[in-house]
Design a protein around this motif. Structure first.
Motif, PDB file in Angstrom:
ATOM      1  N   ASP A 143      -5.991  -0.775  -0.575  1.00 58.30           N
ATOM      2  CA  ASP A 143      -6.297  -2.209  -0.655  1.00 58.30           C
ATOM      3  C   ASP A 143      -5.788  -3.059   0.572  1.00 58.30           C
ATOM      4  OD1 ASP A 143      -6.641  -4.746  -1.263  1.00 58.30           O
ATOM      5  OD2 ASP A 143      -5.982  -4.596  -3.173  1.00 58.30           O
ATOM      6  N   PRO A 144      -6.740  -3.132   1.704  1.00 60.77           N
ATOM      7  CA  PRO A 144      -6.251  -3.942   2.679  1.00 60.77           C
ATOM      8  C   PRO A 144      -5.958  -5.347   2.497  1.00 60.77           C
ATOM      9  CG  PRO A 144      -8.512  -2.834   3.135  1.00 60.77           C
ATOM     10  CD  PRO A 144      -8.313  -2.605   1.617  1.00 60.77           C
ATOM     11  N   GLN A 145      -6.512  -5.941   1.328  1.00 54.91           N
ATOM     12  CA  GLN A 145      -6.413  -7.363   1.274  1.00 54.91           C
ATOM     13  C   GLN A 145      -4.991  -7.544   0.686  1.00 54.91           C
ATOM     14  OE1 GLN A 145      -9.160  -9.245  -1.475  1.00 54.91           O
ATOM     15  NE2 GLN A 145      -7.931 -11.160  -1.473  1.00 54.91           N
ATOM     16  N   ASN A 146      -4.439  -6.637  -0.357  1.00 52.17           N
ATOM     17  CA  ASN A 146      -2.994  -6.804  -0.672  1.00 52.17           C
ATOM     18  C   ASN A 146      -1.997  -5.831   0.136  1.00 52.17           C
ATOM     19  OD1 ASN A 146      -3.455  -8.605  -2.937  1.00 52.17           O
ATOM     20  ND2 ASN A 146      -4.434  -6.790  -4.151  1.00 52.17           N
ATOM     21  N   LYS A 147      -2.577  -5.327   1.191  1.00 55.33           N
ATOM     22  CA  LYS A 147      -1.825  -4.131   2.056  1.00 55.33           C
ATOM     23  C   LYS A 147      -1.197  -3.144   1.062  1.00 55.33           C
ATOM     24  CE  LYS A 147      -1.471  -6.990   6.085  1.00 55.33           C
ATOM     25  NZ  LYS A 147      -1.699  -8.287   6.394  1.00 55.33           N
ATOM     26  N   SER A 148      -1.864  -2.674  -0.002  1.00 54.03           N
ATOM     27  CA  SER A 148      -1.293  -1.622  -0.734  1.00 54.03           C
ATOM     28  C   SER A 148      -1.795  -0.171  -0.918  1.00 54.03           C
ATOM     29  CB  SER A 148      -1.183  -2.440  -2.245  1.00 54.03           C
ATOM     30  OG  SER A 148      -2.427  -2.381  -2.804  1.00 54.03           O
ATOM     31  N   VAL A 149      -1.136   0.719  -1.453  1.00 53.89           N
ATOM     32  CA  VAL A 149      -1.729   1.928  -1.340  1.00 53.89           C
ATOM     33  C   VAL A 149      -1.420   2.428  -2.723  1.00 53.89           C
ATOM     34  CG1 VAL A 149      -1.930   4.287  -0.478  1.00 53.89           C
ATOM     35  CG2 VAL A 149      -1.695   2.364   0.979  1.00 53.89           C
ATOM     36  N   GLN A 150      -2.221   3.060  -3.549  1.00 55.99           N
ATOM     37  CA  GLN A 150      -2.129   3.652  -4.897  1.00 55.99           C
ATOM     38  C   GLN A 150      -2.545   5.121  -4.572  1.00 55.99           C
ATOM     39  OE1 GLN A 150      -4.630   1.353  -7.626  1.00 55.99           O
ATOM     40  NE2 GLN A 150      -2.583   0.760  -8.624  1.00 55.99           N
ATOM     41  N   VAL A 151      -1.725   6.124  -5.108  1.00 57.63           N
ATOM     42  CA  VAL A 151      -1.730   7.490  -5.087  1.00 57.63           C
ATOM     43  C   VAL A 151      -1.898   8.105  -6.459  1.00 57.63           C
ATOM     44  CG1 VAL A 151      -0.911   9.729  -4.285  1.00 57.63           C
ATOM     45  CG2 VAL A 151      -0.649   7.643  -2.751  1.00 57.63           C
ATOM     46  N   PHE A 152      -3.006   8.580  -6.822  1.00 58.65           N
ATOM     47  CA  PHE A 152      -3.253   9.226  -8.291  1.00 58.65           C
ATOM     48  C   PHE A 152      -3.417  10.733  -7.796  1.00 58.65           C
ATOM     49  CE2 PHE A 152      -4.811   5.101  -8.771  1.00 58.65           C
ATOM     50  CZ  PHE A 152      -4.309   4.765  -9.831  1.00 58.65           C
ATOM     51  N   CYS A 153      -2.500  11.547  -8.719  1.00 57.44           N
ATOM     52  CA  CYS A 153      -2.624  12.932  -8.652  1.00 57.44           C
ATOM     53  C   CYS A 153      -3.264  13.526  -9.935  1.00 57.44           C
ATOM     54  CB  CYS A 153      -1.174  13.671  -8.453  1.00 57.44           C
ATOM     55  SG  CYS A 153      -0.559  13.138  -6.890  1.00 57.44           S
ATOM     56  N   ARG A 154      -3.880  14.579  -9.956  1.00 61.36           N
ATOM     57  CA  ARG A 154      -4.694  15.133 -10.993  1.00 61.36           C
ATOM     58  C   ARG A 154      -3.669  16.038 -11.886  1.00 61.36           C
ATOM     59  NH1 ARG A 154      -8.822  19.034 -12.295  1.00 61.36           N
ATOM     60  NH2 ARG A 154     -10.223  18.286 -13.652  1.00 61.36           N
ATOM     61  N   GLN A 155      -3.334  15.901 -13.074  1.00 60.51           N
ATOM     62  CA  GLN A 155      -2.610  16.613 -13.771  1.00 60.51           C
ATOM     63  C   GLN A 155      -3.117  16.878 -15.167  1.00 60.51           C
ATOM     64  OE1 GLN A 155       1.347  14.571 -14.146  1.00 60.51           O
ATOM     65  NE2 GLN A 155       1.614  14.545 -12.035  1.00 60.51           N
ATOM     66  N   GLU A 156      -3.285  18.229 -15.334  1.00 59.86           N
ATOM     67  CA  GLU A 156      -4.168  18.551 -16.680  1.00 59.86           C
ATOM     68  C   GLU A 156      -5.128  17.771 -16.849  1.00 59.86           C
ATOM     69  OE1 GLU A 156      -1.169  18.151 -19.952  1.00 59.86           O
ATOM     70  OE2 GLU A 156       0.198  19.217 -18.729  1.00 59.86           O
ATOM     71  N   GLY A 157      -6.174  17.697 -15.677  1.00 57.59           N
ATOM     72  CA  GLY A 157      -7.553  17.419 -15.691  1.00 57.59           C
ATOM     73  C   GLY A 157      -7.770  15.675 -15.721  1.00 57.59           C
ATOM     74  N   LYS A 158      -6.591  15.060 -15.457  1.00 57.95           N
ATOM     75  CA  LYS A 158      -6.399  13.563 -15.525  1.00 57.95           C
ATOM     76  C   LYS A 158      -5.751  13.157 -14.163  1.00 57.95           C
ATOM     77  CE  LYS A 158      -8.573  12.430 -19.489  1.00 57.95           C
ATOM     78  NZ  LYS A 158      -9.974  12.099 -19.641  1.00 57.95           N
ATOM     79  N   PHE A 159      -6.158  12.018 -13.895  1.00 59.15           N
ATOM     80  CA  PHE A 159      -5.472  11.258 -12.783  1.00 59.15           C
ATOM     81  C   PHE A 159      -4.106  10.567 -13.364  1.00 59.15           C
ATOM     82  CE2 PHE A 159      -9.195  10.782  -9.881  1.00 59.15           C
ATOM     83  CZ  PHE A 159      -8.899  11.958  -9.243  1.00 59.15           C
ATOM     84  N   VAL A 160      -2.960  10.648 -12.759  1.00 59.52           N
ATOM     85  CA  VAL A 160      -1.641   9.913 -12.823  1.00 59.52           C
ATOM     86  C   VAL A 160      -1.191   9.271 -11.797  1.00 59.52           C
ATOM     87  CG1 VAL A 160       0.646  10.357 -13.947  1.00 59.52           C
ATOM     88  CG2 VAL A 160      -1.094  11.924 -14.719  1.00 59.52           C
TER      89      VAL A 160
END
Length: 187
Positions: A143-160
């Motif tokens: 998110d360039p506006q908020n200068k943020s990064v979220q990282v989601f990893c797939r675990q058991e078929g779902k993003f966490v």
């Protein structure tokens, strides 16, 4: 043979990859949920963030010989009604066979979407769900506006949600072993 969008709109309520392929080369569309969604050119700031992150990621991946990093515009075919152009993707050496002459056929190992006002909803909702379902192992939302990064990893078929950093701090990939970036260096 390319067809103009007006002709397609008359003939279909729901579009397929075959329809998408009939658009003129370079048309600013993605196929999301069977809809042709126009994606206007990104802003210069969006492109600067993308370039900085891609250079760091690609440099690391090439130096370590881990696979390939590619960037938009590049078609990533996920099924007959879902063909996206993610900002940045990583494909590991073991899965390079998904790269075909005209598209990437299947889920990349890692996808980075950089939010923009015109596509943010799709990146956070529709595409998120499809990436999760189709097997993307790691999904970065920048998110360039908020200068943020979220990282989601797939675990058991779902993003966490694995990591969330805003303004400053380090984000580490779980899929690209050893890769980390200080976010103040990309914004």
């Amino acid at each position: 043979m390319s067809v103009n969008l007006a002709e397609l709109a008359v003939s279909r309520e729901r579009y397929t990859y075959e329809d998408y392929c009939r658009l003129p080369e370079g048309s600013p569309y993605q196929l999301i949920g069977g809809e042709l969604v126009m994606t206007p050119s990104p802003t210069p700031y969006h492109q600067m963030v993308a370039m900085k992150l891609e250079l760091k990621m690609a440099g690391f991946v090439l130096e370590k010989g881990l696979g390939i990093v590619l960037h938009a515009p590049l078609d990533v075919y996920l099924d007959d009604t879902e063909t996206y152009q993610p900002d940045i993707i990583f494909i590991s050496n073991e899965r390079l066979s998904i790269i075909e002459e005209k598209r990437v056929n299947g889920a990349p190992d890692l996808v980075v979407e950089i939010l923009s006002p015109s596509t943010g909803y799709y990146d956070l909702r529709s595409k998120y769900k499809v990436y999760e379902k189709k097997g993307v192992r790691e999904y970065w939302i920048v998110d360039p506006q908020n200068k943020s990064v979220q990282v989601f990893c797939r675990q058991e078929g779902k993003f966490v949600l694995d990591q969330e950093v805003e303004q400053q701090g380090t984000v580490r990939s779980r899929v690209i072993s050893g890769f980390a970036v200080e976010i103040e260096n990309i914004f």
